[in-house]
Enzyme design. Structure first.
Site, PDB file in Angstrom:
ATOM      1  N   HIS A 111      86.054  21.396   5.965  1.00 26.19           N
ATOM      2  CA  HIS A 111      84.644  21.785   5.954  1.00 26.19           C
ATOM      3  C   HIS A 111      83.712  20.622   5.601  1.00 26.19           C
ATOM      4  O   HIS A 111      82.494  20.801   5.578  1.00 26.19           O
ATOM      5  CB  HIS A 111      84.429  22.939   4.967  1.00 26.19           C
ATOM      6  N   GLU A 149      90.113  30.432  11.847  1.00 27.97           N
ATOM      7  CA  GLU A 149      90.416  29.695  10.615  1.00 27.97           C
ATOM      8  C   GLU A 149      91.600  30.300   9.879  1.00 27.97           C
ATOM      9  O   GLU A 149      92.455  29.572   9.367  1.00 27.97           O
ATOM     10  CB  GLU A 149      89.176  29.655   9.714  1.00 27.97           C
TER      11      GLU A 149
END
Length: 329
Positions: free
Chosen positions: A208, A175
């Site tokens: 997300h 990420e």
């Protein structure tokens, strides 16, 4: 974005002659094209990262070891290919930073030790209250706790635990590589460093939202509670993403954001409500307040750019003739 035109996007190649015309240096890329290509490139990276999680069809929940292993493969492939997106962005915009791709992405040895230790120390100071809470609730004393934490058997169990590997290793590394090391170099010439700190986490927060799909799919709560949780998670990940983006710019290294990301995943969101009901409530709340106060006081000194040698993104904007701003000083 008009304020970013002219000198703000005049990224001259270091290999070219000093008298090279601006149009040749930019290879025909105007400010509008640069920003559109940057935003589209970041959006493509975010969609590719999240989309890679769903190339495997399965009826199993996300925490099942088989699902985690398959997703490891997907995100590692996407993350390995993500630097190619930065190279393609350079070709499409004609913007040449004059430094190597890995240096631009914060993968370098120069100044790596302070870049690994100081941001992590700063983050641990912020979590002073939760760390105190953890130590008070721990059944072991300090000596026994360290003995357990450093035992080879404990690490062996962690390295075979798919959820631990996901939360502490793979997710922080991939990420931060995709959403910080690759996106920030593409956004900075368009928005400037300051706005990029807050723009980049929007891609991270939106990415997300795929958790909402899984929670609805497996009926993990009511629709209202799921969307309320998603809104909270978006806010939290956006703030956290801004913090690691700030660290990436100020240190010029990827390792600091990765370690801080891993630490925050381990700690989770501070259990403030539990602290209010704790038998040692007063010292705990003092620890929470002291941690936040010390964090604010030490944020600038511990991220002082002189501690980390050169800053690639600041060098990028300096070569462009743009004002790098206070984040670089």
């Amino acid at each position: 974005m008009a304020a970013l035109g002219g000198d703000g996007l005049r990224l001259l190649s270091v290999s070219g002659p000093a008298s090279e015309p601006e149009s040749a240096a930019l290879s025909g890329a105007g400010p509008g094209l640069c920003c559109w290509v940057s935003v589209c490139s970041c959006l493509s990276l975010a969609c590719s990262y999240v989309g890679s999680l769903y190339v495997w069809k399965s009826e199993l929940p996300r925490d099942h070891p088989a699902v985690i292993k398959r997703r490891f493969t997907s995100v590692l492939v996407v993350s390995s290919l993500s630097p190619l997106c930065v190279l393609l962005w350079q070709e499409l915009t004609g913007l040449q930073p004059g430094i190597s791709l890995f240096t631009l992405m914060g993968v370098r040895l120069e100044g790596i030790f302070p870049a690994a230790l100081l941001p992590l120390l700063l983050t641990m100071i912020l979590f002073l209250g939760p760390l105190m809470q953890l130590s008070l609730d721990c059944p072991w004393d300090l000596a026994n706790g360290l003995k357990v934490a450093l035992a080879p058997q404990a690490w062996a169990r962690c390295l075979t635990d798919m959820r631990w590997l996901r939360n502490q290793v793979i997710a922080p590394l991939t990420e931060e590589l995709v959403f910080r090391a690759c996106m920030l170099p593409m956004l900075a010439p368009c928005t400037g460093l300051g706005p990029a700190v807050f723009t980049c986490p929007l891609f991270f927060g939106v990415a997300h939202f795929h958790h909402v799909i899984e929670q609805l799919r497996f009926r993990q709560g009511s629709v209202g509670s799921i969307f309320l949780s998603a809104a909270f998670q978006f806010s939290y990940t956006a703030v956290f993403g801004a913090y690691t983006a700030f660290l990436f710019i100020r240190t010029g290294h990827l390792i600091g954001p990765v370690l801080c990301h891993s630490f925050c995943n381990y700690m989770g969101f501070p259990a403030v409500c539990a602290a209010l009901e704790h038998p040692q409530r007063c010292p705990l709340l003092l620890g929470y307040a002291l941690g936040v106060a010390l964090f604010v006081l030490l944020l600038q000194p511990l991220t002082e750019p002189r501690l980390y040698s050169s800053l690639p993104l600041c060098l990028l904007l300096d070569r462009a003739g743009d004002s790098a701003g206070p984040l670089c000083s």
